[in-house]
Design a protein around this motif. Sequence first.
Motif, PDB file in Angstrom:
ATOM      1  N   VAL A  84       0.846  -1.202   0.000  1.00  0.00           N
ATOM      2  CA  VAL A  84       0.000   0.000   0.000  1.00  0.00           C
ATOM      3  C   VAL A  84       0.879   1.249   0.000  1.00  0.00           C
ATOM      4  O   VAL A  84       0.613   2.214  -0.722  1.00  0.00           O
ATOM      5  N   LYS A  85       1.938   1.231   0.796  1.00  0.00           N
ATOM      6  CA  LYS A  85       2.871   2.358   0.807  1.00  0.00           C
ATOM      7  C   LYS A  85       3.471   2.580  -0.576  1.00  0.00           C
ATOM      8  O   LYS A  85       3.543   3.724  -1.063  1.00  0.00           O
ATOM      9  N   ASP A  86       3.896   1.494  -1.218  1.00  0.00           N
ATOM     10  CA  ASP A  86       4.497   1.618  -2.546  1.00  0.00           C
ATOM     11  C   ASP A  86       3.508   2.189  -3.556  1.00  0.00           C
ATOM     12  O   ASP A  86       3.872   3.025  -4.393  1.00  0.00           O
ATOM     13  N   ALA A  87       2.262   1.717  -3.496  1.00  0.00           N
ATOM     14  CA  ALA A  87       1.241   2.221  -4.423  1.00  0.00           C
ATOM     15  C   ALA A  87       0.989   3.711  -4.188  1.00  0.00           C
ATOM     16  O   ALA A  87       0.857   4.493  -5.143  1.00  0.00           O
ATOM     17  N   LEU A  88       0.931   4.105  -2.921  1.00  0.00           N
ATOM     18  CA  LEU A  88       0.708   5.520  -2.604  1.00  0.00           C
ATOM     19  C   LEU A  88       1.869   6.377  -3.105  1.00  0.00           C
ATOM     20  O   LEU A  88       1.658   7.440  -3.696  1.00  0.00           O
ATOM     21  N   LEU A  89       3.076   5.926  -2.871  1.00  0.00           N
ATOM     22  CA  LEU A  89       4.249   6.693  -3.314  1.00  0.00           C
ATOM     23  C   LEU A  89       4.275   6.827  -4.837  1.00  0.00           C
ATOM     24  O   LEU A  89       4.582   7.897  -5.373  1.00  0.00           O
ATOM     25  N   PHE A  90       3.941   5.750  -5.544  1.00  0.00           N
ATOM     26  CA  PHE A  90       3.898   5.775  -7.006  1.00  0.00           C
ATOM     27  C   PHE A  90       2.890   6.806  -7.503  1.00  0.00           C
ATOM     28  O   PHE A  90       3.185   7.637  -8.367  1.00  0.00           O
ATOM     29  N   CYS A  91       1.687   6.743  -6.956  1.00  0.00           N
ATOM     30  CA  CYS A  91       0.617   7.639  -7.408  1.00  0.00           C
ATOM     31  C   CYS A  91       0.901   9.088  -7.023  1.00  0.00           C
ATOM     32  O   CYS A  91       0.666  10.007  -7.823  1.00  0.00           O
ATOM     33  N   ILE A  92       1.402   9.304  -5.808  1.00  0.00           N
ATOM     34  CA  ILE A  92       1.704  10.664  -5.370  1.00  0.00           C
ATOM     35  C   ILE A  92       2.778  11.286  -6.259  1.00  0.00           C
ATOM     36  O   ILE A  92       2.707  12.474  -6.613  1.00  0.00           O
ATOM     37  N   GLU A  93       3.755  10.493  -6.657  1.00  0.00           N
ATOM     38  CA  GLU A  93       4.800  11.001  -7.551  1.00  0.00           C
ATOM     39  C   GLU A  93       4.206  11.454  -8.882  1.00  0.00           C
ATOM     40  O   GLU A  93       4.556  12.517  -9.415  1.00  0.00           O
ATOM     41  N   HIS A  99       1.050  18.301 -11.252  1.00  0.00           N
ATOM     42  CA  HIS A  99       0.669  19.580 -10.658  1.00  0.00           C
ATOM     43  C   HIS A  99       1.827  20.569 -10.570  1.00  0.00           C
ATOM     44  O   HIS A  99       1.602  21.791 -10.576  1.00  0.00           O
ATOM     45  N   GLU A 100       3.046  20.086 -10.527  1.00  0.00           N
ATOM     46  CA  GLU A 100       4.172  21.013 -10.572  1.00  0.00           C
ATOM     47  C   GLU A 100       4.212  21.753 -11.903  1.00  0.00           C
ATOM     48  O   GLU A 100       4.628  22.917 -11.967  1.00  0.00           O
ATOM     49  N   ALA A 101       3.754  21.086 -12.953  1.00  0.00           N
ATOM     50  CA  ALA A 101       3.701  21.738 -14.267  1.00  0.00           C
ATOM     51  C   ALA A 101       2.633  22.831 -14.317  1.00  0.00           C
ATOM     52  O   ALA A 101       2.676  23.706 -15.187  1.00  0.00           O
ATOM     53  N   THR A 151       0.213  21.688  -1.453  1.00  0.00           N
ATOM     54  CA  THR A 151       1.617  21.832  -1.065  1.00  0.00           C
ATOM     55  C   THR A 151       2.456  22.391  -2.212  1.00  0.00           C
ATOM     56  O   THR A 151       3.366  23.193  -1.983  1.00  0.00           O
ATOM     57  N   VAL A 152       2.153  21.991  -3.440  1.00  0.00           N
ATOM     58  CA  VAL A 152       2.879  22.548  -4.588  1.00  0.00           C
ATOM     59  C   VAL A 152       2.644  24.054  -4.678  1.00  0.00           C
ATOM     60  O   VAL A 152       3.560  24.829  -4.987  1.00  0.00           O
ATOM     61  N   ALA A 153       1.423  24.483  -4.380  1.00  0.00           N
ATOM     62  CA  ALA A 153       1.107  25.913  -4.401  1.00  0.00           C
ATOM     63  C   ALA A 153       1.839  26.670  -3.299  1.00  0.00           C
ATOM     64  O   ALA A 153       2.053  27.882  -3.404  1.00  0.00           O
ATOM     65  N   GLY A 154       2.221  25.961  -2.223  1.00  0.00           N
ATOM     66  CA  GLY A 154       2.938  26.607  -1.128  1.00  0.00           C
ATOM     67  C   GLY A 154       2.043  27.172  -0.045  1.00  0.00           C
ATOM     68  O   GLY A 154       2.430  28.121   0.642  1.00  0.00           O
ATOM     69  N   VAL A 155       0.839  26.606   0.127  1.00  0.00           N
ATOM     70  CA  VAL A 155      -0.068  27.085   1.175  1.00  0.00           C
ATOM     71  C   VAL A 155       0.616  26.907   2.538  1.00  0.00           C
ATOM     72  O   VAL A 155       1.008  25.792   2.898  1.00  0.00           O
ATOM     73  N   ALA A 380     -19.671  21.081 -14.340  1.00  0.00           N
ATOM     74  CA  ALA A 380     -18.555  21.072 -15.286  1.00  0.00           C
ATOM     75  C   ALA A 380     -18.795  22.052 -16.438  1.00  0.00           C
ATOM     76  O   ALA A 380     -17.892  22.293 -17.238  1.00  0.00           O
ATOM     77  N   ARG A 381     -19.986  22.614 -16.512  1.00  0.00           N
ATOM     78  CA  ARG A 381     -20.237  23.656 -17.519  1.00  0.00           C
ATOM     79  C   ARG A 381     -19.418  24.909 -17.241  1.00  0.00           C
ATOM     80  O   ARG A 381     -19.100  25.665 -18.152  1.00  0.00           O
ATOM     81  N   THR A 382     -19.094  25.164 -15.965  1.00  0.00           N
ATOM     82  CA  THR A 382     -18.379  26.388 -15.615  1.00  0.00           C
ATOM     83  C   THR A 382     -17.187  26.164 -14.691  1.00  0.00           C
ATOM     84  O   THR A 382     -16.355  27.051 -14.546  1.00  0.00           O
ATOM     85  N   TYR A 383     -17.102  25.002 -14.031  1.00  0.00           N
ATOM     86  CA  TYR A 383     -16.002  24.731 -13.101  1.00  0.00           C
ATOM     87  C   TYR A 383     -14.975  23.799 -13.734  1.00  0.00           C
ATOM     88  O   TYR A 383     -15.264  23.073 -14.685  1.00  0.00           O
ATOM     89  N   SER A 384     -13.773  23.801 -13.145  1.00  0.00           N
ATOM     90  CA  SER A 384     -12.665  22.979 -13.603  1.00  0.00           C
ATOM     91  C   SER A 384     -12.225  22.014 -12.510  1.00  0.00           C
ATOM     92  O   SER A 384     -12.615  22.174 -11.344  1.00  0.00           O
ATOM     93  N   PRO A 385     -11.394  21.016 -12.828  1.00  0.00           N
ATOM     94  CA  PRO A 385     -10.875  20.122 -11.798  1.00  0.00           C
ATOM     95  C   PRO A 385     -10.053  20.887 -10.764  1.00  0.00           C
ATOM     96  O   PRO A 385      -9.538  21.977 -11.034  1.00  0.00           O
ATOM     97  N   VAL A 386      -9.913  20.311  -9.577  1.00  0.00           N
ATOM     98  CA  VAL A 386      -9.005  20.878  -8.584  1.00  0.00           C
ATOM     99  C   VAL A 386      -7.607  20.939  -9.173  1.00  0.00           C
ATOM    100  O   VAL A 386      -7.166  20.022  -9.875  1.00  0.00           O
ATOM    101  N   SER A 387      -6.907  22.022  -8.907  1.00  0.00           N
ATOM    102  CA  SER A 387      -5.552  22.199  -9.430  1.00  0.00           C
ATOM    103  C   SER A 387      -4.769  23.086  -8.480  1.00  0.00           C
ATOM    104  O   SER A 387      -5.299  23.571  -7.462  1.00  0.00           O
ATOM    105  N   VAL A 388      -3.529  23.310  -8.805  1.00  0.00           N
ATOM    106  CA  VAL A 388      -2.709  24.235  -8.023  1.00  0.00           C
ATOM    107  C   VAL A 388      -3.371  25.606  -7.970  1.00  0.00           C
ATOM    108  O   VAL A 388      -3.296  26.312  -6.960  1.00  0.00           O
ATOM    109  N   ARG A 389      -4.081  25.968  -9.038  1.00  0.00           N
ATOM    110  CA  ARG A 389      -4.714  27.286  -9.100  1.00  0.00           C
ATOM    111  C   ARG A 389      -5.786  27.466  -8.031  1.00  0.00           C
ATOM    112  O   ARG A 389      -6.100  28.597  -7.642  1.00  0.00           O
TER     113      ARG A 389
END
Length: 432
Positions: A84-93, A99-101, A151-155, A380-389
């Motif tokens: 489970v740890k390995d799967a989480l680390l893979f997906c989080i990476e 999101h860094e992009a 976290t990428v956004a730096g909150v 979804a007509r006016t909203y977007s997925p969660v993102s760094v923004r």
Amino acid sequence: MDIPVRRWRDLNNEQKTSILQRSEININSVMDPVHDIIRRIQDNGDAALKELSLELDKVDLDLHPFRVGEQEFDQARENLADEVKDALLFCIENVRSYHEAQLSRSMEMMEIRPGVFAGERASPIDSAALYVPRGRGSFPSMLYMLGVPATVAGVPRIAVLTPPNRDGSIDPACLYTAEICGIEEIYRFGGAHGVAAMALGTESVKPVAKIIGPGSMYVAAAKRLLSDTVDVGLPAGPSESAVLADAKADPYLLAIDLLTEAEHGADSSAVLVCTDETVAGRAAEHLAAEIEKLPQPRKDFVSSVFSGYGAVIYADSIEEAAEIVNLYAPEHLQVQCHEPFDVLPLIRNAGEIILGDNTPFSAANYAVGANAVLPTGGRARTYSPVSVRDFMKYSSVIYATKAGNALLAEHVAVLAEYEGFPAHKNAVQKRR
């Protein structure tokens, strides 16, 4: 169960409206009790939070601190299975790379006119609470889909609120995920009372600037009622999906993919829109057979979906099928067509668009990297997925030289006088 296949053109307006509806419409039925919960938190703070946790979550917060301690993180890390740890680390990476992009850079100052400069500065919001639901399972994936962009956004301050188990413990995978994301502030409460506590603050809980993440209709109602107090982000309610298919699609894959989001709960939604009646019919048959193989409670969840907020329909053309999808504006959309990239320009409204038959919803939900917290209920007509923004804000930055102001003054003065603002006019003219 028998799942009917209906032709869109043969449906009347009432039937079409019924297919396009989502369970979020029922939110009005819980507004009054949620309003009472919010009032209790507002009036009695910590005491009300403890009372409501005992009433609703059956957890005595006199026996457990509101906030998760360091020892609980240690135990989660030690007890969680390595796979489970390995799967989480893979997906989080993967999610972090995506999101860094997205990370916005400040817009460089540009010279609009000689001596007149304008730009934009991007900065993180001050604080955010991430809501991770617990009622129908454990969702560490929800935590990293919210925690990584924050976290990428730096909150500077990121908190997590999530309902506890009956013994007061928090899901170990969620604690491990929070640790990997660098989040230490975890609270063992959720529901409408948790949302109210994070929005209004109590003696022990400092309020936040934003609360984001999906939850039950009680959570959605609390966020709506508190939207004047705190930014509640995009509307993310019960899961929903649509699959757009043509005559080349595999009916079995259509069926098993429709089950993916439907198994979240009886209030989920799932719709197949196909341009071929035979393929649609075979998909419906596979769907009915696969539902029978599911364990409880997922079997009952999916059966309820296709008795209420689910449908299998066929359209007379790919254009009509795409327009049905646009009307539906699904959270998740899968395009299983022979040439999916040719269909893509026809789609205007969808939280995510998955092309081809090699990527099921589940792969996108966990591991591709794109965010899986998406607008629901047709938003979804006016909203977007969660993102760094979602965790950033933008300030305009303006500077003018004396000569630059003189260049602006004549035009500003004319418009200020036209609109009846003499102080505006003086402010630019007196600087000449």
